[in-house]
Motif scaffolding. Structure first.
Motif, mmCIF file in Angstrom:
data_model
loop_
_atom_site.group_PDB
_atom_site.id
_atom_site.type_symbol
_atom_site.label_atom_id
_atom_site.label_comp_id
_atom_site.label_asym_id
_atom_site.label_seq_id
_atom_site.Cartn_x
_atom_site.Cartn_y
_atom_site.Cartn_z
ATOM 1 N N ASN A 1 -54.409 8.126 40.309
ATOM 2 C CA ASN A 1 -53.460 8.729 39.428
ATOM 3 C C ASN A 1 -53.847 9.570 38.831
ATOM 4 O O ASN A 1 -53.074 10.534 38.252
ATOM 5 C CB ASN A 1 -53.127 7.230 38.401
ATOM 6 C CG ASN A 1 -52.260 6.205 39.198
ATOM 7 O OD1 ASN A 1 -52.306 6.152 40.276
ATOM 8 N ND2 ASN A 1 -51.577 5.518 38.361
ATOM 9 N N ALA A 2 -55.227 9.693 38.478
ATOM 10 C CA ALA A 2 -55.899 10.865 37.355
ATOM 11 C C ALA A 2 -55.502 12.299 38.062
ATOM 12 O O ALA A 2 -55.129 13.160 37.780
ATOM 13 C CB ALA A 2 -57.064 10.607 37.118
ATOM 14 N N GLN B 1 -56.842 9.304 33.269
ATOM 15 C CA GLN B 1 -56.154 8.234 33.407
ATOM 16 C C GLN B 1 -56.446 7.044 32.672
ATOM 17 O O GLN B 1 -57.511 6.559 32.576
ATOM 18 C CB GLN B 1 -55.439 8.319 34.825
ATOM 19 C CG GLN B 1 -54.586 7.179 35.144
ATOM 20 C CD GLN B 1 -53.192 7.631 34.883
ATOM 21 O OE1 GLN B 1 -52.468 6.822 34.335
ATOM 22 N NE2 GLN B 1 -53.051 8.970 34.839
ATOM 23 N N SER C 1 -51.550 9.160 31.156
ATOM 24 C CA SER C 1 -52.223 10.394 31.344
ATOM 25 C C SER C 1 -52.634 11.423 30.262
ATOM 26 O O SER C 1 -51.724 11.586 29.337
ATOM 27 C CB SER C 1 -51.703 11.437 32.393
ATOM 28 O OG SER C 1 -51.346 10.481 33.559
#
Length: 638
Positions: free
Chosen positions: A385-386, A295, A309
């Motif tokens: 987020n990743a 990310q 991403s």
């Protein structure tokens, strides 16, 4: 030989089985080829490329001491299985020496991007990053979106995570600073303000609604804002609004108030608070189920310019810190690095990467792993987020596999197709006709394999069946000439044709005439209600017709493939038509280049006026000599 940029060279396991005969994988032959290269290798830093029997690049690596690094590949028992497979395919090597290890790192990233070898970790992203360009080659600078090489004179701000991020920022800049976004030719030909002036998104410098000094001040404010000085801009606007209000100029005060609202909206829409960070990139890596996601957050001037991403490939048996290091080297091969890079872990050879990036931009670049404070909060957000992006990716992959299995069963295919080609054509009553081919695989669309076929014969341009025959003759004729053994992976496992029995028959007849009878093809035709209910009919080569329930996943998947081909064909047709519209009779005049063509059109207004002009009038046009004027006059009146 397959092309270096071919998307079908991504599968390293598949690559092990595409070589036949004397070029088949053989560890002894591979080690012998490497030992032969070792005899002449220096101990200097540099980059090495390993080639297979066809000459394709298998791997690109860099080393501080080439001889020592390459010698490691001869100790086969110490290599992981992945590298043993690579050595077994190696038949030759190419060596390039460099002045330093940092220079070798930069060259390695360039070559990986160029050749996309099957044994390197790859940043699989075909799109360049968008920037905002504030041009400086005009008295009234224009703000615009930019991709690609930085040839235009001006200041570049970015990268942005997506085109949508750029568009939103440009819209905000228009509301906030009233900068023009029109082309120079549009600007030069205005006699009254355009709609953007009416909706308060431009200051209309084209018709002198603002003087050069006033516009220059707006440009400086925009530069301050993009450079991270939004607080100073906000304070300045507040002072100006108060001054206008005190002077009873309430209309001007209202305009400034609206600009302040736009600034407040931008500041409030930031997904993360990066104030005080300046220019920085943030990277976090997540790994699960044999896949990895990185990310990236882009912070410029303390503002969040979006996130993206990335899903690097060829990561099996590669340590996470090495994946991150390879990703960063390739990522910054295209994008200029900021002075600060924050990561959730130290990449392999962290100091070397920082040194290489420093050499690239000519100022110090720091790579840090935050341990405390606000920066750790940013890293944790990037990590979250990743993980979420990777979970979504794995879920989509699982669902996609089920859809492909169902498609194989419904159509009676031999197995899941690795390469699907979809064909469509587009024209308006035969004008500007072209055909289009898009390519998809289990992982999604392979956009760098898309092709378009211009129809040059006017006889077939209004005949869909003839266009399909022509397209197939050119596509598969070239495939037969360049890859008769089908080693490259560029032959389709399944062909979808946007059309019914007629188009399918035309394509099949063409392939049979070429001696190709083993390519599976399916025609996609509108249903009994002409597709209004979404129930397409799929025509198979054995004469069967297959339909699916309206909400069937396989139907959705096939419709998405067909719609992508339709989108690509229509887009290419519109571009071709637009280009034809701009063609002028002046293009055919010998000795008239773009600059003189523009001068003549600006002077006379239209190509017809140039054609009807007297010789003396032509000679009076700016930049047109007597000899050129005579040449133009003779062309039209000779």
């Amino acid at each position: 030989m397959s092309q270096p940029q071919s998307p079908d060279r991504f599968n390293e396991d598949k690559a092990s089985y595409t070589v036949r005969g004397s070029g088949a994988p053989d560890l002894d032959q591979g080690v012998e080829a490497i030992r032969t290269t070792l005899k002449t290798l220096p101990t200097r830093p540099g980059v090495y490329r390993m080639h297979d029997a066809r000459g394709d690049v298998l791997y690109v690596g860099k080393a501080r001491a080439l001889k020592n690094r390459v010698a490691n590949y001869t100790q086969v028992d110490r290599l992981p299985r992945r590298l043993q497979r690579m050595v077994a395919q190696t038949r030759s090597m190419t060596i390039v020496t460099t002045n330093s290890e940092a220079e070798a790192l930069l060259l390695e990233a360039q070559l990986i991007k160029r050749y996309r070898p099957p044994y390197n970790v790859l940043l699989r992203d075909d799109k360049s990053f968008p920037f905002i360009l504030l041009r400086e080659d005009h008295a009234f600078p224009r703000v615009q979106k930019h991709r690609g090489a930085r040839k235009a004179q001006g200041r570049y701000y970015g990268p942005f995570a997506s085109a949508g991020s750029v568009t939103r920022t440009i819209n905000a800049l228009q509301k906030l600073f009233l900068l023009r976004s029109c082309t120079d030719s549009f600007f030069a030909n205005r006699s009254r303000p355009c709609l953007l002036y009416q909706i308060k998104r431009c200051s209309a410098p084209c018709v002198d609604r603002i003087d050069p000094d006033g516009y220059a001040e707006l440009v400086r404010d925009a530069q301050d804002f993009l450079g991270g000085k939004s607080t100073a801009v906000q304070k300045k606007l507040g002072t100006a609004m108060q001054a206008a209000s005190d002077a009873m100029d309430f209309e001007q005060a209202a305009v400034i108030r609206d600009r302040l609202k736009a600034l407040t909206f931008i500041q409030g829409s930031q997904a993360i608070n990066a104030e005080g960070l300046g220019d920085a990139d943030i990277f976090a890596l997540a790994a699960k189920g044999g896949a990895m996601c990185i990310q990236a957050f882009f912070i410029r001037g303390g503002q969040n310019w979006g996130h993206r991403s990335f899903f690097p490939v060829h990561t099996a048996e590669v340590a996470e810190d090495e994946v991150l290091a390879s990703f960063m080297a390739q990522f910054y091969e295209e994008v200029p690095p900021p002075k600060l890079v924050l990561t959730d872990r130290a990449p392999a050879e962290c100091d070397l990467i920082a040194q290489a990036l420093t050499e690239r931009i000519g100022s110090k670049v720091r790579i840090e792993v935050p341990q405390r404070g606000d920066r750790t909060r940013l890293i944790k957000q990037a990590q979250r987020n990743a993980v979420e992006a990777l979970d979504r990716r794995l879920a989509e992959t699982t669902s996609q596999g089920k859809v492909l299995d169902d498609m194989v069963e419904a159509f009676g295919l031999d197995g899941i197709p690795d390469r699907i080609e979809i064909y469509d054509n587009s024209h308006i009553q035969g004008a500007h006709a072209l055909g289009a081919m898009v390519v998809a695989g289990p992982e999604g669309f392979r956009k760098n394999a898309y092709r378009k076929f211009n129809m040059k014969d006017p006889v077939i341009s209004n005949d869909d069946f003839a266009m399909m025959r022509d397209m197939f003759e050119r596509r598969f004729g070239r495939a037969q000439r360049e890859d008769p053994d089908r080693d490259s992976g560029e032959w389709p496992d399944l062909v979808l044709i946007d059309g019914g029995k007629g188009q399918l028959s035309a394509a099949r007849t063409m392939l049979e005439e070429m001696g190709i009878e083993d390519v599976t093809m399916i025609g996609v035709a509108k249903g009994p209600h002409h597709g209004r209910d979404g129930r397409e009919v799929f025509h198979l080569m054995d004469g069967r017709e297959v339909t699916f329930p309206i909400n069937h996943p396989v139907l959705f998947y096939l419709q998405r493939l067909r719609d992508e081909a339709h989108r690509f064909a229509i887009g290419a047709h519109r571009a071709k038509r637009s280009k034809a519209i701009t063609v002028s009779s002046l293009d055919e005049v010998p000795g008239i280049g773009p600059a003189r063509k523009k001068a003549l059109l600006m002077h006379f207004g239209t190509a017809r006026a140039v054609r009807d002009a007297a010789l003396e009038d032509l000679a009076r046009a700016p930049g047109v000599s007597t000899a050129v004027a005579q040449q133009v006059y003779d062309y039209f009146h000779g």
